[in-house]
Design a protein around this motif. Structure first.
Motif, mmCIF file in Angstrom:
data_model
loop_
_atom_site.group_PDB
_atom_site.id
_atom_site.type_symbol
_atom_site.label_atom_id
_atom_site.label_comp_id
_atom_site.label_asym_id
_atom_site.label_seq_id
_atom_site.Cartn_x
_atom_site.Cartn_y
_atom_site.Cartn_z
ATOM 1 N N PRO A 160 0.917 -1.167 0.120
ATOM 2 C CA PRO A 160 -0.208 0.026 0.084
ATOM 3 C C PRO A 160 0.942 1.284 0.106
ATOM 4 N N PHE A 161 0.522 2.234 -0.903
ATOM 5 C CA PHE A 161 1.271 3.379 -1.086
ATOM 6 C C PHE A 161 0.340 4.605 -0.805
ATOM 7 N N TYR A 162 0.930 5.597 0.263
ATOM 8 C CA TYR A 162 0.161 6.648 0.595
ATOM 9 C C TYR A 162 0.696 7.864 0.012
ATOM 10 N N SER A 163 -0.113 8.318 -0.795
ATOM 11 C CA SER A 163 0.376 9.605 -1.684
ATOM 12 C C SER A 163 0.256 10.919 -1.051
ATOM 13 N N THR A 164 1.498 11.706 -1.037
ATOM 14 C CA THR A 164 1.377 12.935 -0.373
ATOM 15 C C THR A 164 1.055 14.099 -1.533
ATOM 16 N N VAL A 165 0.724 13.616 -2.730
ATOM 17 C CA VAL A 165 0.358 14.429 -3.807
ATOM 18 C C VAL A 165 -1.364 14.562 -3.603
ATOM 19 N N THR A 166 -1.809 13.629 -3.175
ATOM 20 C CA THR A 166 -3.277 13.479 -2.974
ATOM 21 C C THR A 166 -3.765 13.688 -1.562
ATOM 22 N N GLY A 167 -2.712 13.183 -0.450
ATOM 23 C CA GLY A 167 -3.121 12.995 0.821
ATOM 24 C C GLY A 167 -3.839 11.645 1.190
ATOM 25 N N SER A 168 -3.955 10.703 0.394
ATOM 26 C CA SER A 168 -4.752 9.470 0.692
ATOM 27 C C SER A 168 -4.163 8.459 0.227
ATOM 28 N N ARG A 169 -4.484 7.111 0.401
ATOM 29 C CA ARG A 169 -3.990 5.930 -0.174
ATOM 30 C C ARG A 169 -4.081 6.079 -1.756
ATOM 31 N N GLY A 170 -3.013 5.716 -2.331
ATOM 32 C CA GLY A 170 -2.967 5.740 -3.780
ATOM 33 C C GLY A 170 -3.486 4.783 -5.099
ATOM 34 N N ASP A 171 -4.353 4.004 -4.567
ATOM 35 C CA ASP A 171 -4.977 2.933 -5.164
ATOM 36 C C ASP A 171 -5.673 3.604 -6.287
ATOM 37 N N GLY A 172 -5.531 2.998 -7.479
ATOM 38 C CA GLY A 172 -5.967 3.609 -8.596
ATOM 39 C C GLY A 172 -5.455 4.709 -9.217
ATOM 40 N N LEU A 173 -4.317 5.183 -8.705
ATOM 41 C CA LEU A 173 -3.691 6.411 -9.320
ATOM 42 C C LEU A 173 -2.865 6.033 -10.423
ATOM 43 N N ASN A 174 -2.831 6.842 -11.507
ATOM 44 C CA ASN A 174 -1.734 6.557 -12.382
ATOM 45 C C ASN A 174 -0.610 7.413 -12.199
ATOM 46 N N PHE A 175 0.569 6.432 -11.938
ATOM 47 C CA PHE A 175 1.978 7.083 -11.753
ATOM 48 C C PHE A 175 2.832 7.330 -12.942
ATOM 49 N N GLY A 176 1.964 7.875 -13.859
ATOM 50 C CA GLY A 176 2.772 8.140 -15.116
ATOM 51 C C GLY A 176 3.640 9.581 -14.835
ATOM 52 N N ALA A 177 3.932 10.315 -16.146
ATOM 53 C CA ALA A 177 4.458 11.498 -16.031
ATOM 54 C C ALA A 177 3.871 12.606 -15.214
ATOM 55 N N ASP A 178 2.197 12.582 -15.431
ATOM 56 C CA ASP A 178 1.720 13.751 -15.043
ATOM 57 C C ASP A 178 1.758 13.577 -13.234
ATOM 58 N N TYR A 179 1.676 12.475 -12.976
ATOM 59 C CA TYR A 179 1.891 12.230 -11.257
ATOM 60 C C TYR A 179 3.129 12.828 -10.861
ATOM 61 N N TRP A 180 4.139 12.460 -11.520
ATOM 62 C CA TRP A 180 5.747 13.115 -11.209
ATOM 63 C C TRP A 180 5.532 14.793 -11.387
ATOM 64 N N MET A 181 4.828 15.061 -12.165
ATOM 65 C CA MET A 181 4.845 16.622 -12.473
ATOM 66 C C MET A 181 4.091 17.226 -11.225
ATOM 67 N N ASN A 182 3.054 16.559 -10.843
ATOM 68 C CA ASN A 182 2.206 16.995 -9.700
ATOM 69 C C ASN A 182 2.879 16.974 -8.209
ATOM 70 N N ASN A 183 3.750 15.910 -8.307
ATOM 71 C CA ASN A 183 4.608 15.645 -6.957
ATOM 72 C C ASN A 183 5.719 16.821 -6.932
ATOM 73 N N LEU A 184 5.967 17.607 -8.110
ATOM 74 C CA LEU A 184 6.879 18.555 -7.880
ATOM 75 C C LEU A 184 6.239 19.897 -7.801
ATOM 76 N N ARG A 185 4.705 19.905 -8.323
ATOM 77 C CA ARG A 185 4.134 21.371 -8.359
ATOM 78 C C ARG A 185 3.230 21.443 -7.379
ATOM 79 N N LYS A 186 2.597 20.274 -6.907
ATOM 80 C CA LYS A 186 1.391 20.773 -5.753
ATOM 81 C C LYS A 186 2.104 20.585 -4.340
ATOM 82 N N PRO A 187 1.436 21.214 -3.479
ATOM 83 C CA PRO A 187 1.910 20.800 -2.050
ATOM 84 C C PRO A 187 1.939 19.588 -1.622
ATOM 85 N N VAL A 188 2.951 19.351 -0.653
ATOM 86 C CA VAL A 188 3.194 18.080 -0.104
ATOM 87 C C VAL A 188 2.167 17.763 0.890
ATOM 88 N N LEU A 189 0.825 17.026 0.867
ATOM 89 C CA LEU A 189 -0.005 16.690 1.945
ATOM 90 C C LEU A 189 0.495 15.594 2.899
#
Length: 280
Positions: A170-199
């Motif tokens: 189980p991976f808990y995302s600090t981009v969404t602030g919740s468990r990462g089930d169903g997230l697409n961890f492609g390029a868009d996710y890693w851009m959001n990881n850099l751009r959005k606040p760390v939750l």
């Protein structure tokens, strides 16, 4: 005499990634298998690898591309750690447009602000005048705010073709602030990881609510354990917080102390890996 390059962002981030991955591998070789993982900012890359989302090649690609694209922004940003709540920080920043913004929410009373160096200096002087705790973070790039939109196209192109897989842990995302089930961890996710606040605070809250009570920080020095303690203080006082390493302390002693604490907590240790007998 060798000159350290650890103040260069495209050097220190891959180095930290290597330490994260190596420590995680060492813990697992000793029988300490994670029930869940969470990463903080660039630490999410290593966490995604440990969770089985990214293979090592793709994880290295993400961390190297990320850090190299940040290098031209050297000296163009600052970050300050405060003891403001997120609501207090939002109120404070209303008059500053996009020159400074909330970059990280580590706990209910720990918020990091990021932005233009002069604006950060102005905000810091105001907070000090109000006797609020604040201190500069040792970085010179304003991550997790609108300034990072400038690297969006380059980063997404550089990370095109990533092959993320379903998480094995189980991976808990600090981009969404919740468990990462169903997230697409492609390029868009890693851009959001850099751009959005760390939750981070939200992700820790979900981990605590899901029953996770023992945390090992995988880093050269445990800078986040205090934030987890702040998040758990009211409703989860029984939480166990353990370091992997500590600055200026002997590495083996710190690791083995934590291993002993894990053993006393009831975790199974792989003694043969810890003390190999060479078949004798």
């Amino acid at each position: 005499r060798p000159v350290s390059r650890l103040d260069e962002i495209d050097v220190v981030q891959p180095v930290l990634f290597a330490i994260h991955v190596a420590l995680a591998e060492l813990w697992q070789s000793w029988g300490i298998m994670p029930d869940a993982v969470v990463g903080h900012s660039m630490g999410e890359v290593a966490a995604a690898h440990v969770a089985g989302i990214l293979n090592l090649e793709d994880a290295v690609r993400v961390i190297c591309c990320r850090s190299q694209l940040l290098k031209p922004y050297h000296g163009q940003g600052k970050m300050i750690a405060t003891e403001l709540s997120p609501d207090q920080a939002k109120e404070l920043l209303k008059k500053y447009d996009n020159d400074i913004a909330i970059a990280v929410i580590n706990s209910p009373t720990s918020t990091i602000l990021s932005g233009d160096p002069e604006t950060v200096k102005e905000v810091m002087e105001f907070l000090q005048g109000q006797t609020h705790f604040c201190k500069l973070v040792n970085v010179d790039v304003a991550s997790h705010i609108p300034q990072m939109d400038q690297v969006r196209t380059e980063l997404q192109e550089a990370l095109d073709g990533l092959r993320p897989r379903s998480a094995k842990i189980p991976f808990y995302s600090t981009v969404t602030g919740s468990r990462g089930d169903g997230l697409n961890f492609g390029a868009d996710y890693w851009m959001n990881n850099l751009r959005k606040p760390v939750l981070f605070s939200d992700a820790i809250g979900h981990l605590l609510d899901d029953g996770h009570a023992t945390f090992i920080e995988i880093s050269p020095h445990p800078i986040l354990l205090s934030s987890i303690q702040q998040s758990s203080r009211l409703h989860h006082p029984e939480v166990k917080l353990l370091p992997s390493l500590r600055r200026e302390e002997h590495e083996c002693e710190v690791m083995l102390r934590t291993l002993c604490e894990m053993y006393t907590e009831g975790f199974s240790i792989s003694w043969k890996q810890l003390y190999p007998t060479d078949g004798k």
